[in-house]
Design a protein around this motif. Structure first.
Motif, mmCIF file in Angstrom:
data_model
loop_
_atom_site.group_PDB
_atom_site.id
_atom_site.type_symbol
_atom_site.label_atom_id
_atom_site.label_comp_id
_atom_site.label_asym_id
_atom_site.label_seq_id
_atom_site.Cartn_x
_atom_site.Cartn_y
_atom_site.Cartn_z
ATOM 1 N N LEU A 168 17.768 -2.824 -1.795
ATOM 2 C CA LEU A 168 19.035 -1.846 -2.195
ATOM 3 C C LEU A 168 19.944 -1.763 -1.056
ATOM 4 O O LEU A 168 21.269 -1.740 -1.351
ATOM 5 C CB LEU A 168 18.179 -0.332 -2.275
ATOM 6 N N ARG A 169 19.427 -1.688 0.235
ATOM 7 C CA ARG A 169 20.306 -1.631 1.395
ATOM 8 C C ARG A 169 21.373 -2.986 1.274
ATOM 9 O O ARG A 169 22.614 -2.733 1.501
ATOM 10 C CB ARG A 169 19.660 -1.453 2.721
ATOM 11 N N ARG A 170 20.919 -3.998 1.242
ATOM 12 C CA ARG A 170 21.407 -5.114 1.073
ATOM 13 C C ARG A 170 22.825 -5.034 -0.032
ATOM 14 O O ARG A 170 23.734 -5.592 0.153
ATOM 15 C CB ARG A 170 20.613 -6.348 0.743
ATOM 16 N N SER B 196 23.718 -15.673 -0.069
ATOM 17 C CA SER B 196 23.173 -15.125 1.114
ATOM 18 C C SER B 196 22.112 -14.179 0.979
ATOM 19 O O SER B 196 21.127 -13.947 1.409
ATOM 20 C CB SER B 196 24.282 -14.915 2.233
ATOM 21 N N LEU B 197 22.125 -13.302 -0.163
ATOM 22 C CA LEU B 197 21.233 -12.333 -0.228
ATOM 23 C C LEU B 197 19.937 -12.790 -0.842
ATOM 24 O O LEU B 197 18.951 -12.875 -0.215
ATOM 25 C CB LEU B 197 22.009 -11.434 -1.710
ATOM 26 N N ILE C 39 29.131 -4.103 -0.857
ATOM 27 C CA ILE C 39 30.203 -3.458 -1.516
ATOM 28 C C ILE C 39 31.481 -3.727 -0.526
ATOM 29 O O ILE C 39 32.571 -3.968 -0.627
ATOM 30 C CB ILE C 39 29.922 -2.163 -1.869
ATOM 31 N N PRO C 40 31.348 -3.056 0.770
ATOM 32 C CA PRO C 40 32.411 -2.908 1.801
ATOM 33 C C PRO C 40 32.865 -4.621 1.997
ATOM 34 O O PRO C 40 34.001 -4.819 2.092
ATOM 35 C CB PRO C 40 31.703 -2.071 3.189
ATOM 36 N N ILE D 284 8.252 -12.200 8.397
ATOM 37 C CA ILE D 284 9.377 -11.387 8.177
ATOM 38 C C ILE D 284 9.391 -10.678 7.016
ATOM 39 O O ILE D 284 9.340 -10.868 5.963
ATOM 40 C CB ILE D 284 10.454 -12.580 8.105
ATOM 41 N N ARG D 285 9.285 -9.353 7.284
ATOM 42 C CA ARG D 285 9.478 -8.365 6.188
ATOM 43 C C ARG D 285 10.411 -7.416 6.617
ATOM 44 O O ARG D 285 10.410 -6.858 7.881
ATOM 45 C CB ARG D 285 7.929 -7.687 5.892
ATOM 46 N N TYR D 286 11.109 -6.945 5.656
ATOM 47 C CA TYR D 286 12.242 -5.928 6.046
ATOM 48 C C TYR D 286 11.864 -4.551 5.982
ATOM 49 O O TYR D 286 12.683 -3.816 5.285
ATOM 50 C CB TYR D 286 13.451 -6.419 5.516
#
Lengths: 542, 308
Positions: B6-8, B291-292, B13-14, B305-307
Motif C-alpha cells: 500500500l505504501r509503495r 520497479s514495484l 502518486i507523487p 528481505i521483508r519490508y
C-alpha cells in the motif's frame, strides 16, 4: 606462364567489351527494367506521415500531398515531365482582362462516391478553404479572389462576416465565374495547385469524418489509412481524365528513416523513393547501387543565400557581389552535393517557361581576382556568417560555400546552425538573422511568377532579405495584370533583371532531383514537385 | 507485507505527477513557436495558428494546460496529433508490437546473458571467461544504432537473410534480429552482473554448508547459489523492460517497426508534442510498475528481505 596469363586477361577484356557493346547495341529503353507491364500491379512508394488532415486545402507538404494529390483532380494539371499546365477538369478558362475568369468544367466526371462533379463543388471547396474559421493551412492561396478579406479578415481578432467570397459565382451546373481583387495573369496556372481541388457535398456535412476517409475525383481512390504505417489507394475505374494510372494499387508506405527505405528499395521491397539518403550520396555510392534504376528529373526550386538588408554592414552591393563571385559553385555541386545539384545563375529554376541562362551574369561566376577587388572596395570589416538549419544535408554545402568565401576573400566565414527547420524559419520570419541565411524555394506551381512575387516583392511572405525596390514591385504588378502570357513573362523577366542587379540574395544552386526505383518498376517520371508522376508509372509482373 | 505494498502504491502518486508534469513542461514549453516551419517556407496563416492554439490550450499557462491534459487523460482521452489522429489509438496499435520486441530482447538477454554469466562465474578464469569478457566489452562499447544498422546491412542487404525492414504487424520471428540489436547491450551487462555475483557467492558460508550437508550439486547451484545471486540481475532485468520499451526508439527507427519507439521517433521528428507526451506518460507508468514488481519479488526470493 606470365605471357599466357596476360593474353588471357587481354582476351577477357576484349570479350567483356564486346559483350558490353552488344548489350548497348541491343537497344532497350534507358529506363532500365524490361518485361511485361502489369495493369493490376501494386506500386509501393516511400511515404512520410502527413502533417495535417487529408484534405486538399489543408495539405501542403510532401507526405500528405503524395496521398492527397492522386485522389483529387483540379481544373488544371501539370505534365509530369516538364510541368507544363493543361486543362484537366476545366473545359475552358476564358478571360479578357485577367481579372474575371469564366470557367466551364467537363461533364460526366464523378467523385468516388458516384456523385457528379459540378461547378458548385469547386466554389464550395474554395470558400471553405479560404474561411478563417476553418483554419486551413492553404487558406492564403485564395487571397487573390475578390471577397477574401470578408471570409478571412486580416485582423486577428475579427470574425468572418460571411462564409462566401463575392468573387465566386456559380453560373450553372458546369460553369462558374471567378473575379479577382486585381488582375493576375498566372491564375490559370496557379489553380492547378492542390488547394483548388473540388470537394463533394458529403465533405461539408462532416469534414472530420471526411478527413478520415477522403472522397475525391482523382485517378485513385482512398482505401485505408493506418497512421505511421501506410496509406492505401486503388485505381478509380470511372476516371475520365487523360492522366489515368496504369497500375492498380498504390501503397504509400510510411518510414521513420530514409536510410531504411533506401535499403528496402535496394532489396526491391519498395518501388520508389524520391530522395536519396546522405549515406547513399557519400562517395557517389548511389550511382553504383542503382545503375539503371536511378531516376533523374528537374525540380522547380532554387537555392539562394539571402543577404538581409537589416543586418549591420551587409547592405552593401559590392560586398554582395564579392561574396557571390567568391563561391565556387561548380566545384561544390560536384564534390559536396555529388552531382545532385547544378550551379544556379539566376533567380528562376531551369526548365520553367521564362528561364534564361546567365541572368545573374558575371556576378554568379567564380572569379577570385574580381571578388577580392570588389571586397576591398566594399570596405567590409568583421566576420561573415551563413545561418541555416543543419539537418537534412543543408549544412555541408553551406560550409563549403563559407570555406570558398574564406579562401578567396581572406575574411572569416562561419556556418551558424539552427536546431531544426522550425527554429530556422522562426529566426528568418522574425527578422532575427545576424548574417546571411539560407533561402531555398520550391515552386508550388510551375510559373516564373512563383519565383519572384513571394520572394522579392516588398513585404512578401518569404522575402527573407527584406528586399524592397519600388521598380521591381511595379513591374511585378504590371506583369500580374497582363493577360497575354508571353507579354507577362517578359515583364517578369525584366523584374528578374532588376533583382539580379541588386543581388538581394545570392543564387547558388538548383536541384536536379535524384530518385530511385525498384527493378519491378518499368517506367516512372519524377515530376517538378519531387513526386512520382503516377500516370507515367508502369510496374512489371512480379 | 500488505502495508508495504500500500505504501509503495501511495508513493507512486507523487512520482507520477512529478514526472508527467516535467515531461509535459519539457515538451510543450520548449522555446520557440510550435507553428514555425509547419507550413513550409511561408508563415502559417493566422487562422490555422488560432485554431491549433485553442485546440491544444496553448494560450493558458503551463499549469492550467497540464491539468487540462491530465483531466482528459483520466477521462481516457490521450489527445490528438496535429493531423487529427487520436494518440490513444496510435498507442493502442503500437504498444503490442513494442511489448513483443521488448520481450524478445529480454528473453535474449536473460537466456544468453544468464547462461554466459553462470558458466563463467562457476568456472572462474579460463578461456571461456576471457571470451565472455572480450565479447561483452565489445558489445558494451557499441551503441545500439551501430549494432542495428550493421545487422540490417549485413543480414538484410548483403546476405538477404532477413528483410531490411519488418512488416506492419511483425511476428516474433521477424523481431529476433531487432531484438538482438536492442538487447545486446543489456545482455552484456546481465552476463557481467551474473558472473560477479555468482563468483562472490560461490565461496559463501551457506554454500559450503549446503555442500557439506551432501546436497547434490545441481541443487546447490540451482537453488542456493542462483537464488541469491540473481537478485541484482533481476533488478536490472525488471527496470530494463521499462527502458527497453523506451530505448527501442533507435532500433524501431532503423527497422521501421511501428511500435512505441517508432512513435516517439516520428513524434520528435515532426514535433508532435501530443504524441510524445502521451507515449512518455505511458512509459513512466510501465517503469513505475516494473520497479514495484521487482521490489516485491525481492521479498519472495530472499526471505531476509521483508519490508515490515
Amino acid at each position: 606462364m606470365r605471357g599466357s596469363s596476360r593474353l588471357w586477361s587481354a582476351a577477357a577484356v576484349v570479350t567483356t567489351l564486346s559483350l558490353l557493346l552488344t548489350a548497348c547495341g541491343g537497344g532497350g529503353s534507358s529506363s532500365g527494367s524490361s518485361g511485361e507491364a502489369d495493369p493490376n500491379g501494386t506500386f509501393t512508394v516511400y511515404g512520410t506521415e502527413p502533417q495535417n488532415t487529408l484534405i486538399p486545402t489543408n495539405t501542403n507538404e510532401l507526405g500528405g500531398s503524395k496521398a492527397v494529390d492522386p485522389m483529387f483532380s483540379g481544373l488544371v494539371a501539370y505534365k509530369g515531365e516538364n510541368g507544363e499546365p493543361y486543362n484537366l477538369m476545366a473545359e475552358s478558362i476564358t478571360t479578357t482582362d485577367s481579372k474575371v475568369f469564366d470557367i466551364k468544367i467537363k461533364h460526366g466526371w464523378k467523385f468516388h462516391d458516384g456523385t457528379e462533379v459540378k461547378a458548385k463543388n469547386f466554389v464550395d471547396a474554395w470558400n471553405y478553404g479560404a474561411n478563417s474559421a476553418n483554419g486551413q493551412i492553404n487558406s492564403t492561396f485564395f487571397e487573390n479572389i475578390q471577397g477574401y478579406s470578408d471570409v478571412h479578415p486580416a485582423d486577428k481578432a475579427a470574425k468572418p462576416t460571411t462564409d462566401k467570397m463575392s468573387g465566386l459565382v456559380v453560373k450553372g451546373d458546369y460553369e462558374f465565374q471567378v473575379t479577382l481583387e486585381a488582375p493576375f495573369s498566372v491564375f490559370t496556372t496557379k489553380i492547378g495547385y492542390t488547394a483548388f481541388a473540388p470537394l463533394p457535398d458529403s465533405f461539408f456535412k462532416d469534414p472530420a469524418a471526411f478527413a478520415k476517409h477522403p472522397i475525391g475525383n482523382g485517378p485513385m481512390k482512398f482505401v485505408s489509412r493506418t497512421p505511421n504505417v501506410e496509406i492505401k489507394l486503388t485505381r478509380f475505374d470511372d476516371y475520365q481524365g487523360p492522366d489515368k494510372v496504369k497500375f492498380k494499387d498504390l501503397d504509400d508506405k510510411i518510414y521513420a528513416s530514409q536510410e531504411t527505405a533506401y535499403q528496402d528499395l535496394l532489396s526491391n521491397k519498395l518501388d520508389f523513393i524520391e530522395t536519396l539518403p546522405p549515406s547513399a550520396l557519400t562517395a557517389d555510392k548511389y550511382k553504383t547501387d542503382l545503375k539503371d534504376n536511378l531516376v533523374t528529373g528537374h525540380l522547380l526550386g532554387i537555392s539562394t543565400i539571402a543577404v538581409p538588408y537589416y543586418v549591420q554592414g551587409y547592405n552593401n552591393l559590392d560586398l554582395r557581389r564579392a561574396i557571390s563571385m567568391a563561391i565556387d559553385r561548380a566545384q561544390i555541386t560536384k564534390t559536396v552535393m555529388h552531382d545532385t545539384y547544378v550551379p544556379a545563375d539566376g533567380y528562376v529554376s531551369q526548365g520553367i517557361p521564362g528561364y534564361r541562362p546567365g541572368v545573374c551574369g558575371e556576378y554568379c561566376k567564380f572569379d577570385p581576382a574580381k571578388a577580392k577587388e570588389l571586397f576591398a572596395k566594399s570596405g567590409f570589416k568583421g566576420k561573415l556568417t551563413i545561418a541555416s538549419n543543419a539537418d537534412g544535408g543543408r549544412k555541408e554545402p553551406l560550409v563549403a560555400a563559407c570555406n570558398s568565401i574564406k579562401n578567396t576573400l581572406g575574411v572569416e566565414c562561419d556556418f551558424v546552425p539552427a536546431t531544426d527547420f522550425g527554429q530556422w524559419r522562426s529566426i528568418v520570419t522574425g527578422h532575427k538573422l545576424t548574417g546571411m541565411g539560407r533561402s531555398d524555394w520550391a515552386a508550388d506551381y510551375p510559373s516564373i511568377e512563383d519565383f519572384l512575387n513571394p520572394l522579392y516583392r516588398t513585404g512578401a511572405s518569404s522575402n527573407d532579405s527584406t528586399y524592397s525596390n519600388p521598380q521591381v514591385d511595379a513591374l511585378l504588378k504590371q506583369a500580374d495584370s497582363t493577360a497575354d502570357k508571353d507579354a507577362a513573362v517578359k515583364l517578369y523577366q525584366q523584374a528578374e533583371d532588376l533583382i539580379a542587379k541588386d543581388l538581394p540574395s545570392i543564387p547558388v544552386w538548383d536541384e536536379k532531383g535524384v530518385a530511385a526505383k525498384s527493378k519491378h518498376t518499368k517506367t516512372v517520371v519524377l515530376d517538378f514537385r519531387r513526386r512520382a508522376d503516377y500516370s507515367s508509372v508502369e510496374v512489371l509482373k512480379k | 507485507m500488505i502495508r508495504y505494498i500500500l505504501r509503495r502504491l501511495l508513493q507512486l502518486i507523487p512520482v507520477f505527477f512529478g514526472t508527467t508534469f516535467l515531461i509535459y513542461a519539457l515538451v510543450w514549453a520548449v522555446p520557440g513557436d510550435p507553428f514555425s516551419g509547419k507550413c513550409g517556407q511561408q508563415a502559417c496563416p493566422q487562422a490555422y495558428i488560432d485554431l491549433m492554439t485553442e485546440k491544444f490550450h496553448l494560450n493558458d499557462n503551463l499549469f492550467v494546460q497540464y491539468f487540462k491534459y491530465l483531466g482528459s487523460l483520466f477521462g481516457g482521452d490521450w489527445g490528438e496529433t496535429f493531423n487529427g489522429s487520436s494518440v490513444g489509438e496510435l498507442i493502442s496499435t503500437s504498444y503490442p508490437i513494442t511489448l513483443r520486441l521488448a520481450l524478445v530482447a529480454v528473453l535474449i538477454e536473460a537466456i544468453i546473458g544468464l547462461t554466459a554469466g553462470v558458466l563463467t562465474g562457476l568456472r572462474g578464469k579460463g578461456f571461456l571467461d576471457n571470451l565472455v569478457l572480450v565479447s561483452t566489452t565489445f558489445l558494451i562499447s557499441l551503441p545500439v544504432f551501430v549494432t542495428a544498422i550493421v545487422l540490417q546491412i549485413v543480414l538484410g542487404v548483403n546476405l538477404g537473410i532477413i528483410d531490411a525492414s519488418v512488416s506492419d504487424d511483425p511476428s516474433f520471428g521477424e523481431l529476433i534480429v531487432p531484438g538482438i540489436a536492442l538487447g545486446s547491450l543489456s545482455m552484456a551487462y546481465v552476463a557481467r552482473l551474473t558472473r560477479t555475483s555468482i563468483a562472490e557467492n560461490r565461496h559463501a558460508d551457506y554454500i559450503r554448508t549446503a555442500i557439506a550437508k551432501g546436497q547434490p550439486n545441481s541443487r546447490v547451484i540451482g537453488i542456493h547459489l542462483l537464488r541469491n545471486s540473481v537478485i541484482p540481475v533481476l533488478t536490472f532485468l525488471g527496470t530494463d523492460l521499462g527502458s527497453l520499451m523506451g530505448g527501442a526508439i533507435v532500433t524501431e527507427g532503423v527497422f521501421n517497426i511501428n511500435g512505441l519507439g517508432g512513435l516517439i521517433f516520428r513524434g520528435l521528428q515532426n514535433r508532435e508534442s501530443a504524441t510524445v507526451v502521451g507515449v512518455v506518460v505511458l512509459l513512466v507508468l510501465v517503469y513505475l510498475l516494473m520497479s514495484l514488481i521487482v521490489d516485491l519479488l525481492y521479498a519472495v526470493l530472499d526471505p531476509r528481505i521483508r519490508y515490515d
